[in-house]
Scaffold this active site. Structure first.
Site, mmCIF file in Angstrom:
data_model
loop_
_atom_site.group_PDB
_atom_site.id
_atom_site.type_symbol
_atom_site.label_atom_id
_atom_site.label_comp_id
_atom_site.label_asym_id
_atom_site.label_seq_id
_atom_site.Cartn_x
_atom_site.Cartn_y
_atom_site.Cartn_z
ATOM 1 N N TYR A 314 0.885 -1.291 0.084
ATOM 2 C CA TYR A 314 -0.175 -0.044 0.052
ATOM 3 C C TYR A 314 1.027 1.116 -0.049
ATOM 4 O O TYR A 314 2.143 1.307 0.512
ATOM 5 C CB TYR A 314 -0.757 0.073 1.109
ATOM 6 N N ASP A 328 0.730 -12.551 0.476
ATOM 7 C CA ASP A 328 -0.429 -12.991 0.964
ATOM 8 C C ASP A 328 -0.310 -14.804 1.142
ATOM 9 O O ASP A 328 -1.061 -15.188 1.759
ATOM 10 C CB ASP A 328 -1.773 -12.708 0.015
ATOM 11 N N TYR A 413 -9.982 -8.714 0.120
ATOM 12 C CA TYR A 413 -9.998 -9.237 -1.151
ATOM 13 C C TYR A 413 -10.429 -10.666 -1.500
ATOM 14 O O TYR A 413 -10.083 -11.468 -0.622
ATOM 15 C CB TYR A 413 -8.519 -8.897 -1.603
ATOM 16 N N HIS A 473 -0.821 -5.007 -6.829
ATOM 17 C CA HIS A 473 -1.083 -6.524 -6.755
ATOM 18 C C HIS A 473 -0.092 -7.029 -7.857
ATOM 19 O O HIS A 473 -0.119 -6.797 -9.039
ATOM 20 C CB HIS A 473 -2.351 -6.885 -7.205
ATOM 21 N N HIS A 631 -3.444 -0.869 -8.579
ATOM 22 C CA HIS A 631 -5.041 -0.413 -8.303
ATOM 23 C C HIS A 631 -5.137 1.067 -7.732
ATOM 24 O O HIS A 631 -4.631 1.335 -6.640
ATOM 25 C CB HIS A 631 -5.179 -1.415 -7.288
#
Length: 670
Positions: A314, A328, A413, A473, A631
């Site tokens: 982020y 992740d 998500y 991402h 994004h």
């Protein structure tokens, strides 16, 4: 980005159901060795009996006890040659790979299930395994039970702690001396009053607890000036979104004559494709031993295709956001977060739905239901056609595809992971991103508010008081190609402009092949000013006119990381520096950011491996493809975002002698 499931109804309830189910399945005896040998295929995932046998053998050897936790128990992949040579009914040795947390120490082990013994047990120092469900629940309880946090919550008008949802997030690594050697989670919380479906819409902004899981306490509490608690729940169920559209007339998808898919355990055949399929707790869907039947001959294409790692950083520099640089897959387990697929929405109703057997934090087996679906898809366009104006003839054939799908709900998500097989020998990989944007509470009501310009420096105002923070991402895919077997060679065909004379033309382009000698040379970025074609070939298997059989890796869309090399998060995610890495096969090199990305130090994974400068030509070649997108949140993403798709393709390149779909029947599919 991971946000630990959907409120208590997913995180804690899922944990409770898992523990209950696993308790019913648990036994303490050692299963007979022959049970392990009777597996249908050497790449089948571990059975419930094999999980039980694994833990029982470790206990018998004195390596573990009832307090030991297991971040990972999975199949120890057998030798590739054995797998390719396997025949139905043939027994194969079975082993489990184990990562265990035993009394503040981390061990790796291999358990030989066929021989009934612990083959290896190694202490690992300086690593942090992935975060466990049990640790998530513990960090939540530690946070809301901390007096300092409770006082900060009171200052924000929060007195009923049952209406607070706290989310333990991976801590990242920032070379802070006070954090070295500690197993950490950074915990943020959300106000759940009046919320039914959107657990993330009302952040308790500016309040962050750093939890030391070893000490079982909050070691740092960060509190900024509080903002008033938000009122709008931003729910997205039918009763919450206002006037609904008239229902759409149904578009029916049916297979009145049955499916073209054949299943034999975890082995599948569809049209000319055959492959093996399983779910892995860390990477999700594992597609293996994919072969294509060409004129009656089974020709290997790839040994294994998986998602290797994810990186989601982020772009807000404040302390309560800057740490949010998630891996992740390696930090949480993408397969563990696979959610049950809903017929008619996630997958067509006619799909084949598959369960998976996994192990919980204590090594106990449980069934993850409907986590993979496999279905045929009519894309409603021709696989090929031609209308000949000279004589009025027409020939065309309808396209048909096979889709293999799983969906991992990584907190806010939802990631849809598709592998798509085509009738022309193509294999596509697709990621669909949906779910809920991660939002930050701000003072601005709209873009005319005095604070709006400063508060939207790192994101977009999506609703009053809510900014969706910009982020990236990145997905690393491990593509172990075995084109017509082994060895293979990687070729980069550069498209080189050329000036010409004695022609009507003045310029054109030609191909200039480049074969990297070592893996250190085989790192590439997409460059539209200097395009190239990436392919893997087998010179020992030429096609009818003598060109080596091969497969091309074809990017469909992509982006590059914009983070500075000095950024520790970027150094930990070194695989994002290139769109393509090429390495020789090594059975222990599975994860692009290394085996332990949780709180990892920089440099692990692909940067470390490729520094060995191992030779590439005529080797067992593995491609590591980085798929990424930036994004920038938009109003249309809120309160739940439409699915955004990104993908790539593996396309046969001189693998066949002609169009492999030329012999399809002229039989309309609809």
């Amino acid at each position: 980005m991971l946000k630990v499931g959907r409120l208590r109804s997913v995180v804690l309830t899922s944990l409770s159901l898992c523990l209950l189910l696993c308790g019913l399945l648990w036994t303490t005896g050692i299963a007979p060795a022959q049970a392990a040998e009777d597996s249908v295929h050497p790449l089948d995932g571990l059975t419930a009996a094999e999980y039980e046998q694994t833990v029982a053998l470790l206990r018998q050897a004195g390596h573990v006890d009832e307090q030991t936790l297991y971040p990972l128990i999975t199949l120890q992949d057998p030798d590739k040659e054995l797998v390719w040579q396997w025949q139905p009914g043939q027994r194969v040795p079975r082993s489990a790979f184990v990562v265990a947390m035993h009394h503040d120490q981390v061990f790796e082990g291999e358990v030989d299930l066929t021989a009934g013994r612990v083959k290896s047990w190694t202490l690992k120092t300086g690593v942090q395994p992935n975060i466990l469900l049990e640790e998530w629940a513990a960090a939540q309880a530690i946070t809301v039970g901390d007096p300092g946090w409770q006082a900060a919550a009171q200052r924000r008008g929060i007195s009923d702690l049952s209406q607070v949802f706290c989310v333990p997030l991976s801590a990242g690594y920032f070379a802070l001396p006070e954090e070295e050697g500690k197993r950490l989670l950074r915990v943020v919380c959300f106000d759940q009053r009046r919320t039914q479906t959107n657990a993330f819409a009302r952040p308790i902004e500016g309040l962050l607890a750093v939890v030391d899981l070893g000490a079982q306490q909050v070691i740092r509490l960060v509190e900024r000036d509080p903002l008033p608690l938000l009122e709008d729940p931003h729910d997205y169920d039918e009763t919450s979104v206002g006037e609904l559209q008239p229902p759409a007339k149904p578009v029916l998808i049916s297979q009145p004559q049955g499916s073209n898919l054949e299943q034999h355990g975890h082995l599948f055949r569809w049209r000319d494709w055959s492959f093996h399929l399983r779910l892995d707790k860390r990477v999700g869907t594992v597609l293996s031993v994919a072969s294509y039947r060409d004129q009656g001959v089974e020709r290997p294409v790839l040994y294994q295709a998986t998602l290797s790692e994810m990186f989601v950083p982020y772009m807000d520099p404040v302390y309560t956001w800057a740490f949010r640089t998630y891996f992740d897959s390696g930090e949480y387990g993408f397969g563990m977060l696979a959610t049950p697929l809903q017929p008619g929405i996630d997958c067509p109703s006619h799909a084949l739905f598959l369960d998976a057997t996994l192990a919980d934090d204590h090594g106990r087996p449980y069934t993850a239901e409907r986590v993979i679906c496999v279905f045929e898809q009519n894309p409603a366009h021709p696989v090929w056609r031609h209308s000949e104006f000279t004589n009025g003839t027409y020939e065309g054939r309808p396209d048909l595809r096979l889709v293999i799908r799983m969906i991992g709900t990584v907190g806010n998500y939802d990631y849809i992971l598709d592998w798509v097989l085509g009738q022309t020998g193509t294999l596509q990989g697709w990621v669909g991103a949906t779910g809920i944007d991660s939002v930050k509470e701000v003072a601005a009501v709209d873009m005319q508010s005095p604070t709006a310009e400063a508060e939207t420096a790192y994101g977009t105002l999506l609703a009053p008081h809510l900014v969706g923070i910009n982020h990236d991402h990145f997905f690393s895919f491990r593509l172990d190609l075995d084109v017509d077997g082994i060895p293979n060679t990687f070729i980069k065909d550069n498209l080189v402009p050329q000036r010409v004379r004695d022609s009507l033309r003045r310029s054109l382009w030609t191909l200039k092949p480049e074969i990297p000698k070592t893996e250190a040379e085989a790192k590439y970025r997409l460059d539209y000013a200097h395009p190239s074609l990436w392919r893997v070939v087998n010179p020992e298997h030429p096609n009818a006119v003598g060109n080596p059989s091969g497969y091309q890796l074809m990017p469909l869309d992509n982006q590059m990381s914009l983070l500075a090399e000095a950024d520790l998060a970027q150094q930990r995610a070194g695989f994002t520096r290139y769109h393509l890495w090429v390495t020789p096969y090594h059975p222990q090199e599975k994860y692009a950011a290394g085996p332990y990305p949780n709180q990892s130090h920089p440099g692990a994974g692909l940067p470390q491996w490729t520094a060995q400068k191992r030779p590439l030509p005529n080797q067992d070649v593995v491609l590591w493809y980085t798929l990424g997108f930036h994004h920038i949140p938009r109003a249309e993403d809120w309160p739940v975002m439409p699915t955004a798709w990104h993908g790539f393709a593996l396309v046969p390149f001189n693998f066949f002698d002609r169009n492999p779909a030329i012999n399809l029947l002229d039989q309309p599919l609809s």
